[in-house]
Design a protein around this motif. Structure first.
Motif, PDB file in Angstrom:
ATOM      1  N   GLY A 128       0.908  -1.147   0.035  1.00 30.76           N
ATOM      2  CA  GLY A 128      -0.198   0.193   0.038  1.00 30.76           C
ATOM      3  C   GLY A 128       0.853   1.390  -0.114  1.00 30.76           C
ATOM      4  N   PHE A 129       0.267   2.335  -0.602  1.00 35.33           N
ATOM      5  CA  PHE A 129       0.953   3.799  -0.653  1.00 35.33           C
ATOM      6  C   PHE A 129       0.785   4.218   0.654  1.00 35.33           C
ATOM      7  CE2 PHE A 129       0.102   2.815  -5.034  1.00 35.33           C
ATOM      8  CZ  PHE A 129       1.614   3.170  -5.579  1.00 35.33           C
ATOM      9  N   ARG A 130       0.021   3.931   1.467  1.00 34.71           N
ATOM     10  CA  ARG A 130       0.107   4.418   3.074  1.00 34.71           C
ATOM     11  C   ARG A 130       1.419   4.084   3.610  1.00 34.71           C
ATOM     12  NH1 ARG A 130      -2.048  -0.332   2.641  1.00 34.71           N
ATOM     13  NH2 ARG A 130      -1.293  -2.041   4.242  1.00 34.71           N
ATOM     14  N   HIS A 131       2.344   3.267   3.204  1.00 35.18           N
ATOM     15  CA  HIS A 131       3.478   2.966   3.601  1.00 35.18           C
ATOM     16  C   HIS A 131       4.363   4.314   3.126  1.00 35.18           C
ATOM     17  CE1 HIS A 131       7.527   1.242   4.509  1.00 35.18           C
ATOM     18  NE2 HIS A 131       7.854   1.661   3.177  1.00 35.18           N
ATOM     19  N   LEU A 132       4.042   4.927   2.083  1.00 35.41           N
ATOM     20  CA  LEU A 132       4.846   6.169   1.833  1.00 35.41           C
ATOM     21  C   LEU A 132       3.912   7.448   2.234  1.00 35.41           C
ATOM     22  CD1 LEU A 132       5.388   5.289  -2.015  1.00 35.41           C
ATOM     23  CD2 LEU A 132       6.658   4.720  -0.109  1.00 35.41           C
ATOM     24  N   GLY A 133       3.164   7.017   3.220  1.00 37.07           N
ATOM     25  CA  GLY A 133       2.294   8.323   3.685  1.00 37.07           C
ATOM     26  C   GLY A 133       1.146   8.876   2.908  1.00 37.07           C
ATOM     27  N   LEU A 134       0.789   8.190   2.042  1.00 39.28           N
ATOM     28  CA  LEU A 134      -0.250   8.515   1.061  1.00 39.28           C
ATOM     29  C   LEU A 134      -1.467   7.732   1.259  1.00 39.28           C
ATOM     30  CD1 LEU A 134       2.121   8.809  -2.124  1.00 39.28           C
ATOM     31  CD2 LEU A 134       1.061  10.625  -0.738  1.00 39.28           C
ATOM     32  N   PRO A 135      -2.793   8.425   0.773  1.00 39.24           N
ATOM     33  CA  PRO A 135      -3.901   7.606   0.792  1.00 39.24           C
ATOM     34  C   PRO A 135      -3.799   6.619  -0.187  1.00 39.24           C
ATOM     35  CG  PRO A 135      -4.485   9.693  -0.098  1.00 39.24           C
ATOM     36  CD  PRO A 135      -3.089   9.578   0.529  1.00 39.24           C
ATOM     37  N   GLU A 136      -4.661   5.248  -0.213  1.00 41.09           N
ATOM     38  CA  GLU A 136      -4.700   4.608  -1.354  1.00 41.09           C
ATOM     39  C   GLU A 136      -5.511   5.113  -2.434  1.00 41.09           C
ATOM     40  OE1 GLU A 136      -2.669   1.942  -1.152  1.00 41.09           O
ATOM     41  OE2 GLU A 136      -2.254   2.302   0.887  1.00 41.09           O
ATOM     42  N   PRO A 137      -4.621   4.885  -3.735  1.00 47.65           N
ATOM     43  CA  PRO A 137      -5.461   5.683  -4.993  1.00 47.65           C
ATOM     44  C   PRO A 137      -6.582   4.990  -5.427  1.00 47.65           C
ATOM     45  CG  PRO A 137      -3.494   4.421  -5.665  1.00 47.65           C
ATOM     46  CD  PRO A 137      -3.488   4.427  -4.065  1.00 47.65           C
ATOM     47  N   GLU A 138      -6.796   3.791  -4.834  1.00 51.39           N
ATOM     48  CA  GLU A 138      -7.863   3.021  -5.372  1.00 51.39           C
ATOM     49  C   GLU A 138      -9.220   3.581  -4.456  1.00 51.39           C
ATOM     50  OE1 GLU A 138      -4.756  -0.107  -5.624  1.00 51.39           O
ATOM     51  OE2 GLU A 138      -5.256   1.549  -4.408  1.00 51.39           O
ATOM     52  N   THR A 139      -9.060   4.236  -3.342  1.00 46.38           N
ATOM     53  CA  THR A 139     -10.162   4.907  -2.816  1.00 46.38           C
ATOM     54  C   THR A 139     -10.639   6.389  -3.204  1.00 46.38           C
ATOM     55  OG1 THR A 139      -8.601   6.096  -1.153  1.00 46.38           O
ATOM     56  CG2 THR A 139      -9.300   3.888  -0.465  1.00 46.38           C
ATOM     57  N   PHE A 140     -10.245   6.866  -4.322  1.00 44.13           N
ATOM     58  CA  PHE A 140     -10.589   8.145  -4.725  1.00 44.13           C
ATOM     59  C   PHE A 140     -11.658   7.915  -5.991  1.00 44.13           C
ATOM     60  CE2 PHE A 140      -6.570   9.257  -2.900  1.00 44.13           C
ATOM     61  CZ  PHE A 140      -6.812  10.575  -2.222  1.00 44.13           C
ATOM     62  N   ASP A 141     -12.609   8.611  -5.902  1.00 41.72           N
ATOM     63  CA  ASP A 141     -13.531   8.289  -6.933  1.00 41.72           C
ATOM     64  C   ASP A 141     -13.278   9.446  -8.123  1.00 41.72           C
ATOM     65  OD1 ASP A 141     -14.286  10.927  -5.852  1.00 41.72           O
ATOM     66  OD2 ASP A 141     -16.438  10.456  -5.600  1.00 41.72           O
ATOM     67  N   ALA A 142     -12.482  10.469  -7.831  1.00 48.34           N
ATOM     68  CA  ALA A 142     -11.831  11.243  -9.156  1.00 48.34           C
ATOM     69  C   ALA A 142     -10.695  10.722  -9.602  1.00 48.34           C
ATOM     70  CB  ALA A 142     -11.726  12.810  -8.571  1.00 48.34           C
ATOM     71  N   MET A 143     -10.234   9.457  -9.369  1.00 45.93           N
ATOM     72  CA  MET A 143      -8.895   8.814  -9.656  1.00 45.93           C
ATOM     73  C   MET A 143      -8.995   8.481 -10.972  1.00 45.93           C
ATOM     74  SD  MET A 143      -5.718   8.277  -8.890  1.00 45.93           S
ATOM     75  CE  MET A 143      -5.536   8.603  -7.237  1.00 45.93           C
ATOM     76  N   ARG A 144      -7.893   8.484 -11.997  1.00 42.64           N
ATOM     77  CA  ARG A 144      -7.927   7.725 -13.110  1.00 42.64           C
ATOM     78  C   ARG A 144      -7.005   6.840 -13.324  1.00 42.64           C
ATOM     79  NH1 ARG A 144      -6.021  11.754 -17.341  1.00 42.64           N
ATOM     80  NH2 ARG A 144      -5.032  12.772 -15.504  1.00 42.64           N
ATOM     81  N   LEU A 145      -7.379   5.557 -13.885  1.00 38.58           N
ATOM     82  CA  LEU A 145      -6.633   4.332 -13.747  1.00 38.58           C
ATOM     83  C   LEU A 145      -6.037   3.899 -15.193  1.00 38.58           C
ATOM     84  CD1 LEU A 145      -9.484   2.437 -12.015  1.00 38.58           C
ATOM     85  CD2 LEU A 145      -7.584   3.603 -10.944  1.00 38.58           C
TER      86      LEU A 145
END
Length: 198
Positions: A128-145
């Motif tokens: 997980g990106f939480r290891h880098l101090g970031l929220p997980e990208p899969e949790t954003f609805d405005a995220m592009r994949l």
């Protein structure tokens, strides 16, 4: 019904009730134990085996992706797993530059899509990106994949990709886009030793 039969029936019901209670308690205990073991293994998998020497330059090289020099807020992680390793990169770019960069990483005919089904905020992938101090990208609805694999693009940014890479991008503030990259890597790479920061 005679009192003897009633007494026998009552004892039988009590015995069956006690047995049912013992079985129910055993099932609950096994369920709790199984959940605890599963939780402990998940915690160990999520927290274990991050390599300190995985710098941004080393990780991007291991993944085979070129990141623009202008990238800011650079973060990297490398996790050794039981079946495979995982490389993570995260950085920001001015939004116009981010669009050009992502276009260069798009396989021919592919487009990034919007995350229409975001995960819950407590979503915790193994790497997980939480290891880098970031929220997980899969949790954003405005995220592009998006994503690419070896041989998918000929641009300098992605022509040397060694493994498949999942791409995530979203505008964290007007004019600034956060880009996340996650790659599953065959085990065996060894990051350089961690060096003390000066």
């Amino acid at each position: 019904m005679s009192s003897k039969k009633r007494s026998l029936s009552r004892r039988l019901l009590i015995t069956l009730g006690v047995l049912a209670s013992i079985v129910a308690a055993g099932v609950l205990a096994l369920t709790w134990l199984s959940a605890k073991v599963d939780s402990d293994l998940t915690k160990q998998e999520n927290e274990c085996c991050w390599k300190d020497g995985a710098t941004f330059a080393w990780t991007s090289d291991a993944m085979g992706v070129r990141v623009p020099q202008e990238a800011a807020a650079r973060r990297a992680g490398y996790k050794v797993g039981m079946r495979y390793d995982s490389g993570l990169l995260a950085f920001t770019l001015p939004s116009a530059q981010a669009e050009k960069y992502l276009e260069a990483l798009n396989p021919s005919g592919a487009v990034t899509i919007e995350n229409l089904h975001p995960e819950d905020k407590d979503y915790k992938p193994a790497a997980g990106f939480r290891h880098l101090g970031l929220p997980e990208p899969e949790t954003f609805d405005a995220m592009r994949l998006g994503g690419l694999c070896s041989g998918d693009v000929e641009s300098p940014e992605g022509k040397d990709v060694n493994y498949c890479i999942d791409l995530f991008a979203h505008e964290v503030k007007p004019g600034t886009t956060q880009i996340y990259m996650r790659s599953t890597i065959e085990p065996g790479l060894t990051p350089p030793p961690a060096t003390p920061e000066t």
